[in-house]
Motif scaffolding. Structure first.
Motif, mmCIF file in Angstrom:
data_model
loop_
_atom_site.group_PDB
_atom_site.id
_atom_site.type_symbol
_atom_site.label_atom_id
_atom_site.label_comp_id
_atom_site.label_asym_id
_atom_site.label_seq_id
_atom_site.Cartn_x
_atom_site.Cartn_y
_atom_site.Cartn_z
ATOM 1 N N THR A 180 0.854 -1.184 0.000
ATOM 2 C CA THR A 180 0.000 0.000 0.000
ATOM 3 C C THR A 180 0.888 1.231 0.000
ATOM 4 N N ALA A 181 0.670 2.139 -0.952
ATOM 5 C CA ALA A 181 1.423 3.391 -1.051
ATOM 6 C C ALA A 181 0.508 4.545 -0.656
ATOM 7 N N VAL A 182 0.956 5.363 0.308
ATOM 8 C CA VAL A 182 0.153 6.470 0.831
ATOM 9 C C VAL A 182 1.008 7.731 0.835
ATOM 10 N N VAL A 183 0.420 8.862 0.407
ATOM 11 C CA VAL A 183 1.101 10.159 0.452
ATOM 12 C C VAL A 183 0.174 11.166 1.116
ATOM 13 N N SER A 184 0.739 12.313 1.523
ATOM 14 C CA SER A 184 -0.063 13.342 2.179
ATOM 15 C C SER A 184 -0.992 14.051 1.211
ATOM 16 N N ASN A 185 -0.723 13.979 -0.075
ATOM 17 C CA ASN A 185 -1.594 14.572 -1.087
ATOM 18 C C ASN A 185 -2.949 13.871 -1.069
ATOM 19 N N PRO A 186 -4.049 14.600 -0.792
ATOM 20 C CA PRO A 186 -5.360 13.937 -0.712
ATOM 21 C C PRO A 186 -5.922 13.530 -2.065
ATOM 22 N N GLU A 187 -5.426 14.110 -3.153
ATOM 23 C CA GLU A 187 -5.940 13.808 -4.492
ATOM 24 C C GLU A 187 -4.970 12.865 -5.196
ATOM 25 N N THR A 188 -5.253 11.572 -5.118
ATOM 26 C CA THR A 188 -4.342 10.582 -5.708
ATOM 27 C C THR A 188 -5.019 9.706 -6.754
ATOM 28 N N LYS A 189 -6.229 10.047 -7.167
ATOM 29 C CA LYS A 189 -6.912 9.234 -8.169
ATOM 30 C C LYS A 189 -6.357 9.479 -9.570
ATOM 31 N N HIS A 190 -5.894 10.716 -9.826
ATOM 32 C CA HIS A 190 -5.318 11.050 -11.131
ATOM 33 C C HIS A 190 -4.083 11.901 -10.873
ATOM 34 N N LEU A 191 -2.923 11.277 -10.827
ATOM 35 C CA LEU A 191 -1.678 11.971 -10.542
ATOM 36 C C LEU A 191 -1.162 12.689 -11.782
ATOM 37 N N SER A 192 -0.486 13.833 -11.559
ATOM 38 C CA SER A 192 0.061 14.595 -12.679
ATOM 39 C C SER A 192 1.203 13.856 -13.355
ATOM 40 N N GLU A 193 1.952 13.061 -12.613
ATOM 41 C CA GLU A 193 3.015 12.241 -13.180
ATOM 42 C C GLU A 193 2.965 10.867 -12.516
ATOM 43 N N PRO A 194 3.212 9.801 -13.269
ATOM 44 C CA PRO A 194 3.059 8.443 -12.713
ATOM 45 C C PRO A 194 4.119 8.128 -11.672
ATOM 46 N N VAL A 195 3.777 7.188 -10.789
ATOM 47 C CA VAL A 195 4.715 6.681 -9.796
ATOM 48 C C VAL A 195 5.252 5.334 -10.278
ATOM 49 N N THR A 196 6.379 4.934 -9.743
ATOM 50 C CA THR A 196 7.031 3.689 -10.156
ATOM 51 C C THR A 196 7.143 2.751 -8.964
ATOM 52 N N LEU A 197 6.783 1.490 -9.185
ATOM 53 C CA LEU A 197 6.936 0.448 -8.175
ATOM 54 C C LEU A 197 7.715 -0.701 -8.785
ATOM 55 N N ILE A 198 8.719 -1.164 -8.062
ATOM 56 C CA ILE A 198 9.523 -2.313 -8.495
ATOM 57 C C ILE A 198 9.279 -3.439 -7.502
ATOM 58 N N PHE A 199 8.682 -4.530 -7.973
ATOM 59 C CA PHE A 199 8.314 -5.660 -7.121
ATOM 60 C C PHE A 199 9.341 -6.778 -7.250
ATOM 61 N N THR A 200 9.616 -7.427 -6.138
ATOM 62 C CA THR A 200 10.437 -8.634 -6.125
ATOM 63 C C THR A 200 9.524 -9.848 -6.187
ATOM 64 N N HIS A 201 9.774 -10.765 -7.107
ATOM 65 C CA HIS A 201 8.924 -11.937 -7.283
ATOM 66 C C HIS A 201 9.074 -12.908 -6.117
ATOM 67 N N GLU A 202 7.977 -13.514 -5.727
ATOM 68 C CA GLU A 202 7.998 -14.529 -4.683
ATOM 69 C C GLU A 202 8.710 -15.798 -5.166
ATOM 70 N N GLN A 203 8.497 -16.145 -6.418
ATOM 71 C CA GLN A 203 9.193 -17.282 -7.012
ATOM 72 C C GLN A 203 9.775 -16.851 -8.356
ATOM 73 N N GLU A 204 11.005 -17.243 -8.592
ATOM 74 C CA GLU A 204 11.668 -16.856 -9.836
ATOM 75 C C GLU A 204 11.094 -17.653 -10.999
ATOM 76 N N ARG A 205 10.560 -16.926 -11.957
ATOM 77 C CA ARG A 205 9.963 -17.585 -13.116
ATOM 78 C C ARG A 205 9.937 -16.599 -14.278
#
Length: 745
Positions: free
Chosen positions: A373-398
């Motif tokens: 879950t990503a949370v910021v102090s900005n109350p308006e997060t439904k349509h951001l002016s610039e996209p955010v990036t998330l890098i996930f680590t896989h549970e199993q390598e495939r």
């Protein structure tokens, strides 16, 4: 209050005997006492007091070091000559030092510390190259050059506290006192924003979170009371994650509503707790959660990028996105990772399909990352002016393949399902997936498992084998119905088994792909379910009859009423119960067969497993009894041949009547899946042909009947030929009982 919650909040809730040591009673809760704020410091000279939950710690001040007797002594910085350089003299002072340049040299700002007493009044001495300056401290200014410092009245600026607070000036600073319904979360020199404590109503949260929400609501309401004290942000954060651990461990998030309430509670809690944290970066890990929170406080908005990481994901965005349109003087960003949320929720069937090919193909989704879950102090997060990036680590390598692809998903509260709208996958390999999203929520990486398309070879084998089996089963039905020399209980079982397999194969061949009509597809799946189960029930009756003939009584029969009850009644009951419990399970998007949702396939798989196991048991007992009986007889060659022939027939019969379905149990193994798939397809598509070979062509009485029929159809054959063949074929290997038509064995 439940016992577990008493243990959970024992440090926070008052007991009959009052709060624990180091806590005090405030607004129905126990809060930490800051011992370092007392008039008299609890620490000795040259020591600094550091507060902690329920206690405090004394550490040596800067320029001092702790001795063996727990006291602080001055550090002689002049021992290190490099501090002042080669052309200066170092002079040690209590807690510090200063450098004096040799004649002919001027001071370097990094090595020169002006001696105390050079600036008068409240001014502070600031060293410069070859000299120094006396400046007023923060919050003060010089009324005229070389004059004393006077306080700056920050409240003269009407925008310093905004319209939702009253400004109060004091020497060296100011404070903003928020109006009712607004708060600056304890940041007294920040603007006030509107408070909404209705998010923490216990009636709208899961039962396990009601106590936590009650505590958070009290904390939320206490922020409006500038005179009162409230629970620290660190304490609230610890309580939040202890409560989520308890909820996730119980696994009570099996439906979309419960999951939505849980994720909303965490997000609203972080919006309340984040601004109250004192440290610029706070990290906390519990049994089921991992969080990192970054907080900034400044008069000017922060700039640049900010990155947070947990044990399973990295979140990158800009402070501009975190702050939003208005900056109240503080901002925060938080990333929370749930270690066991994917195993405690069974929601993979709730996927919002955005792509047209998702509807055409029956795609299965599985988690391959932890939910964050990503949370910021900005109350308006439904349509951001610039996209955010998330890098996930896989549970199993495939690595990705033709039958598997990674998809970036977020939890859609409005739909109560996982969705990919507004998120796209930037890149992916066997260990990590990079996602870009234009909104904030709870995210995860899901594996989209595409069904393997049937190859041309498998389709050809299936169709040719089924056509051949249908022809052979039709001949079996005619043989078992009209061949008088083999009439009996086993013949009746073989007849009904052939009928069930004939209808099942015919329906499979004609209607397995009729997915365009949902109703017709469901009917086809229901017919296949019934007739395949019925075929297995007749296989079970074959095993029971074989057991009764050899082990119990040699001349025995089964009543037809009992056989019909098992062969047709049991499958009918199973199909009726299955259709009533989950009628949508008949027919899928790819085949007219039983669905995998809600484990509906077990209504066929479990009875088949039971029947195959029982038939194996009957076969082993039967062969063992036969070996024991014939071991006492004379080893006559003809009798040994009969025993060997019977054993081989029994083994082949076991393979024909259920043993070939064992290959289907290994289709989901990682190794040898393709081999098992081909073996399963070949043996089961040719099951009708195997029955015809075993019980018709290899049966001498049936061959005699075939010869009689052939002779009548071809009268030009020589009579002597017919007589000789009839004489030879009349020599039965076993004596046949006239009443039952069963062999002695």
């Amino acid at each position: 209050m439940e016992l577990k919650w008493v243990l959970l909040l024992g440090l926070l809730l008052p007991s009959c005997s009052g709060c624990a040591i180091g806590y005090k009673f405030v607004k129905s809760i126990c809060v930490d006492i800051d011992e370092c704020l007392r008039d008299e410091s609890p620490c000795s000279d040259h020591m600094k007091c550091v507060n902690s939950l329920g206690s405090y710690t004394c550490i040596c001040a800067l320029g001092y070091q702790q001795t063996s007797n727990a006291k602080c002594e001055d550090v002689d910085e002049c021992v290190t000559q490099s501090l002042c350089g080669e052309n200066a003299q170092c002079f040690n002072t209590p807690g510090s030092y200063y450098c004096t340049c040799d004649e002919g040299f001027q001071s370097n700002p990094a090595n020169f510390i002006a001696t105390e007493g050079q600036c008068v009044g409240e001014k502070k001495c600031v060293n410069t190259i070859g000299s120094y300056r006396c400046l007023c401290p923060e919050g003060y200014r010089e009324s005229r050059p070389d004059s004393a410092c006077e306080d700056i009245n920050e409240c003269s600026d009407p925008d310093v506290c905004g319209t939702n607070a009253d400004c109060y000036n004091h020497p060296g600073g100011y404070s903003c006192r928020c109006h009712q319904g607004y708060s600056n979360y304890g940041n007294n020199q920040s603007k006030c924003i509107e408070m909404n404590c209705d998010h923490f109503e216990p009636e709208h949260t899961p039962e396990k979170l009601k106590h936590l929400m009650s505590l958070l609501k009290n904390s939320c309401e206490s922020l409006n009371d500038t005179q009162g004290e409230h629970v620290t942000g660190e304490t609230l954060l610890e309580t939040l994650f202890t409560s989520t651990d308890d909820l996730l461990s119980d696994g009570n998030l099996a439906d979309g509503e419960a999951l939505s309430q849980f994720l909303d509670a965490v997000e609203n809690s972080m919006r309340l707790i984040g601004p109250q944290l004192k440290e610029p970066v706070t990290r906390m890990e519990t049994h089921n959660t991992y969080a990192e929170v970054a907080v900034t406080r400044n008069q000017t908005p922060p700039s640049g990028s900010v990155s947070l990481s947990t044990d399973s994901a990295l979140f990158n965005t800009s402070w501009k996105t975190v702050v939003g349109e208005s900056y109240p003087g503080f901002a925060f960003v938080a990333l929370v990772s749930y270690k066991d949320l994917n195993s405690s929720s069974d929601l993979m069937h709730k996927i919002i399909r955005e792509r047209s090919d998702d509807v055409e193909r029956d795609i299965t989704y599985q988690f391959n990352s932890k939910v964050v879950t990503a949370v910021v102090s900005n109350p308006e997060t439904k349509h951001l002016s610039e996209p955010v990036t998330l890098i996930f680590t896989h549970e199993q390598e495939r690595a990705e393949s033709e039958d598997m692809a990674y998809t970036c998903m977020y939890w859609n509260d409005a739909e109560g399902a996982w969705s990919g709208r507004g998120c796209k996958r930037v890149s992916s390999n066997s260990t990590h997936t990079v996602c870009s999203c234009n909104h904030l929520s709870s995210f995860a990486v899901l594996m989209a498992l595409y069904p393997i398309k049937d190859s041309f070879e498998l389709v050809l084998i299936t169709r040719v084998g089924l056509v051949l089996s249908l022809v052979c089963l039709f001949l079996c039905i005619l043989t078992f119905q009209f061949c008088r020399s083999i009439q009996g209980t086993r013949n009746s079982i073989h007849l009904h088994l052939s009928v069930c397999l004939f209808i099942a194969d015919l329906v499979f061949l004609c209607g397995i792909s009729s997915t365009h009509n949902r109703v017709a597809c469901g009917i086809v799946a229901g017919l296949l379910h019934f007739f395949f189960l019925s075929a297995f029930c007749w296989m079970l009756l074959e095993g029971v009859q074989l057991y009764r003939m050899v082990v119990l009584v040699f001349h025995t029969t089964l009543k037809h009423l009992y056989m019909y009850a098992v062969g047709y009644g049991v499958p009918l009951v199973i199909v009726i119960i299955s259709a009533i419990s989950y009628s949508q399970g008949y027919g899928t998007d790819s085949h007219c067969w039983l669905s995998l949702d809600r484990y509906f396939i077990l209504s066929f798989f479990i009875p088949v497993c039971i029947i195959v196991i029982l038939n194996c048991f009957f076969f082993i007992i039967t062969v063992w009894k036969l070996a024991a009986k014939f071991s006492s007889l004379n080893p006559d060659l003809s009798k040994l041949k009969k025993i060997r022939r019977f054993t081989m027939t029994a083994v082949a019969q076991l393979c024909v009547l259920g043993g070939t379905w064992v290959f289907g149990f290994f289709l989901f193994q990682e190794n040898g899946t393709e081999v098992m798939l081909y073996l399963f397809t070949i043996f089961n598509s040719l099951q009708g042909a195997l029955i015809f070979i075993m019980h018709c062509l290899l049966s001498k009485p049936v061959r005699v009947e075939y010869y009689h029929l052939f002779a009548r159809m071809c009268p030009h054959k020589k009579k002597t030929e017919y007589s000789t063949s009839q004489s030879n074929s009349s020599q039965k290997p076993l004596r046949i009982d006239g009443s039952t038509g069963e062999s002695e064995i």
